[in-house]
Scaffold this motif. Structure first.
Motif, PDB file in Angstrom:
ATOM      1  N   ASN A  66       0.800  -1.401   0.132  1.00 46.61           N
ATOM      2  CA  ASN A  66      -0.098   0.047  -0.003  1.00 46.61           C
ATOM      3  C   ASN A  66       0.829   1.155  -0.170  1.00 46.61           C
ATOM      4  O   ASN A  66       0.637   2.076  -0.687  1.00 46.61           O
ATOM      5  N   ARG A  67       1.783   1.211   0.812  1.00 46.19           N
ATOM      6  CA  ARG A  67       2.695   2.532   1.056  1.00 46.19           C
ATOM      7  C   ARG A  67       3.491   2.654  -0.121  1.00 46.19           C
ATOM      8  O   ARG A  67       3.484   3.764  -0.716  1.00 46.19           O
ATOM      9  N   LEU A  68       4.086   1.627  -0.763  1.00 44.66           N
ATOM     10  CA  LEU A  68       5.003   1.552  -2.041  1.00 44.66           C
ATOM     11  C   LEU A  68       4.104   2.067  -3.111  1.00 44.66           C
ATOM     12  O   LEU A  68       4.510   3.067  -3.715  1.00 44.66           O
ATOM     13  N   LEU A  69       2.818   1.333  -3.345  1.00 44.74           N
ATOM     14  CA  LEU A  69       2.381   1.506  -4.716  1.00 44.74           C
ATOM     15  C   LEU A  69       1.486   3.088  -4.564  1.00 44.74           C
ATOM     16  O   LEU A  69       1.269   3.282  -5.686  1.00 44.74           O
ATOM     17  N   LEU A 113       2.697   5.701  -3.023  1.00 44.77           N
ATOM     18  CA  LEU A 113       3.873   6.736  -2.627  1.00 44.77           C
ATOM     19  C   LEU A 113       3.246   7.262  -1.248  1.00 44.77           C
ATOM     20  O   LEU A 113       3.238   8.768  -1.229  1.00 44.77           O
ATOM     21  N   ARG A 114       2.691   6.384  -0.379  1.00 45.01           N
ATOM     22  CA  ARG A 114       2.214   6.995   0.892  1.00 45.01           C
ATOM     23  C   ARG A 114       1.022   7.768   1.088  1.00 45.01           C
ATOM     24  O   ARG A 114       0.712   8.194   2.067  1.00 45.01           O
ATOM     25  N   GLN A 115       0.358   7.979  -0.363  1.00 49.10           N
ATOM     26  CA  GLN A 115      -0.751   8.633  -0.555  1.00 49.10           C
ATOM     27  C   GLN A 115      -2.131   8.017   0.532  1.00 49.10           C
ATOM     28  O   GLN A 115      -2.717   8.663   1.026  1.00 49.10           O
ATOM     29  N   ASP A 116      -1.923   6.590   0.518  1.00 48.38           N
ATOM     30  CA  ASP A 116      -3.004   6.011   1.319  1.00 48.38           C
ATOM     31  C   ASP A 116      -2.918   6.254   2.710  1.00 48.38           C
ATOM     32  O   ASP A 116      -3.798   6.313   3.524  1.00 48.38           O
ATOM     33  N   VAL A 117      -1.674   6.735   3.460  1.00 49.84           N
ATOM     34  CA  VAL A 117      -1.766   7.108   4.712  1.00 49.84           C
ATOM     35  C   VAL A 117      -2.417   8.378   4.823  1.00 49.84           C
ATOM     36  O   VAL A 117      -3.349   8.677   5.891  1.00 49.84           O
TER      37      VAL A 117
END
Ligand code: SAM
Length: 238
Positions: free
Chosen positions: A24-27, A29-33
């Motif tokens: 999630n973080r990688l794909l 680019l931490r936008q999920d956070v």
């Protein structure tokens, strides 16, 4: 109600659970956070409110609620994948959050009474549920009058130049990187496929209204890569 799709999706999430957070973080680019911070920031309820996080996965939304809203808010995280719940449990134990409870269950048959929660959240989960109207009706039932549902879901950008670049990434790079790290051969091809099947935002808002929600609105996040929908159960809080 069990659809034929359920075991397939459950097994897929069981399979990718150990690498889910990392990917999630990688794909994204931490936008999920950032998106999860946003959905939680939009929650409004009493200081000792109760929130149901449906399709809680590895517990990131529940943990963000704890971080932003404090230990008096009770959070029930529900998911039908034992693999995802196992990771959530480890993270919640590590962060010492006794106000987060995890349940193994199906979004379409919630084990709660009417008017149990002040808010229902679902992040990147509704896309996987075929019968969206029944799921939204179930969320509506367990909300108090005046309570809100917040739905965070992936989308694709609308502006053509951004869209072309993003689609090349989303349809080619993301599945390849996902496959490499998760060792799962279709989960990260299923992702863009399921996003492309998701209704347009106007259409989804109509489904929310049909399920009984009012004051339905949505906002695009990060150039339209994600959408955040909000709806309210009519009535005054008791
Ligand atoms: C993409 S993950 C999202 C997890 C988490 N909400 C997050 O923000 O990362 C989708 C989750 O939905 C769960 N899920 C899909 N369909 C479900 C259903 N019908 N009932 C309960 N959980 C479901 C899957 O097991 C998976 O954990």
């Amino acid at each position: 109600m069990q659809s034929q799709e359920l075991p397939f999706i459950r097994e897929m999430f069981n399979g990718i659970a150990p690498r889910y957070d990392f990917l999630n973080r990688l794909l994204s680019l931490r936008q999920d956070v950032i998106w999860r911070k946003k959905i939680v920031a939009m929650l409004k309820f009493p200081i000792s409110g109760r929130v149901l996080d449906v399709a809680c996965g590895t517990g990131d939304v529940a943990l963000e609620i704890y971080r932003q809203k404090g230990p008096l808010v009770q959070v029930a995280g529900l998911d039908f994948s034992q693999g995802m719940l196992r990771i959530a449990h480890e993270k919640i134990q590590k962060a010492q959050c006794p106000s987060i409870f995890l349940l193994n269950g199906d979004a379409l048959s919630l084990p709660f009474g009417k008017s149990t929660f002040d808010a229902v959240t679902i992040a990147f989960g509704i896309r996987n549920i075929q019968n969206k109207i029944d799921a939204l009706k179930a969320f509506h039932d367990c909300l108090v009058p005046g309570g809100r549902v917040l739905v965070l879901e992936l989308a694709t950008p609308r502006k053509s130049r951004v869209r072309d670049a993003y689609m090349a990434y989303f349809l080619r790079v993301l599945p390849a990187v996902g496959r490499l790290f998760s060792k799962h051969h279709f989960a990260y091809s299923y992702l863009p496929e399921s996003v492309s099947r998701f209704p347009e935002s106007d259409e989804f808002m109509k489904i929310m209204i049909h399920a009984g929600f009012t004051k339905v609105s949505f906002q695009r996040l990060t150039l339209g890569i994600a959408n955040l929908f909000v709806g309210t159960k009519p009535g005054e809080p008791g």
